[in-house]
Design a protein around this motif. Structure first.
Motif, PDB file in Angstrom:
ATOM      1  N   ALA A  28       0.830  -1.209   0.000  1.00 34.13           N
ATOM      2  CA  ALA A  28       0.000   0.000   0.000  1.00 34.13           C
ATOM      3  C   ALA A  28       0.863   1.257   0.000  1.00 34.13           C
ATOM      4  N   ILE A  29       1.921   1.252   0.792  1.00 30.90           N
ATOM      5  CA  ILE A  29       2.837   2.400   0.821  1.00 30.90           C
ATOM      6  C   ILE A  29       3.501   2.565  -0.542  1.00 30.90           C
ATOM      7  N   TYR A  30       3.861   1.450  -1.159  1.00 37.32           N
ATOM      8  CA  TYR A  30       4.465   1.503  -2.497  1.00 37.32           C
ATOM      9  C   TYR A  30       3.510   2.167  -3.491  1.00 37.32           C
ATOM     10  N   HIS A  31       2.235   1.774  -3.456  1.00 30.46           N
ATOM     11  CA  HIS A  31       1.239   2.361  -4.357  1.00 30.46           C
ATOM     12  C   HIS A  31       1.084   3.862  -4.119  1.00 30.46           C
ATOM     13  N   LEU A  32       1.038   4.261  -2.861  1.00 28.25           N
ATOM     14  CA  LEU A  32       0.921   5.691  -2.555  1.00 28.25           C
ATOM     15  C   LEU A  32       2.111   6.468  -3.115  1.00 28.25           C
ATOM     16  N   GLU A  33       3.296   5.933  -2.943  1.00 22.78           N
ATOM     17  CA  GLU A  33       4.499   6.620  -3.440  1.00 22.78           C
ATOM     18  C   GLU A  33       4.509   6.681  -4.964  1.00 22.78           C
ATOM     19  N   ARG A  34       4.128   5.600  -5.619  1.00 19.08           N
ATOM     20  CA  ARG A  34       4.099   5.564  -7.090  1.00 19.08           C
ATOM     21  C   ARG A  34       3.122   6.598  -7.661  1.00 19.08           C
TER      22      ARG A  34
END
Length: 71
Positions: A28-34
């Motif tokens: 989820a954090i990866y998606h937010l950053e992307r």
């Protein structure tokens, strides 16, 4: 008083070495950053005595297991 342009926000992830973080939170954090929607530092907290490199590997394997990493 908040000075214009300065923020003191952070996302603190308790249990960063745990199963929930591995399965759900790191992707989820990866998606937010992307998407450019994170915009704050992420701080991982855990009771495990892992090094920063071990935690990075744990997060990377979490994201890779969901096949989210860019080629």
């Amino acid at each position: 008083m908040v000075l214009s342009g300065q923020r003191s926000d952070a996302l603190v992830l308790f249990g960063a070495t745990g199963d929930l973080a591995h399965k759900k939170i790191f992707p989820a954090i990866y998606h937010l950053e992307r998407r450019g929607a994170l915009g704050i530092p992420v701080v991982g907290v855990a009771s495990s005595a892992w090094s920063a490199d071990q935690l990075r590997d744990h997060a990377s394997s979490s994201i890779a297991s969901k096949e989210l990493l860019d080629p």
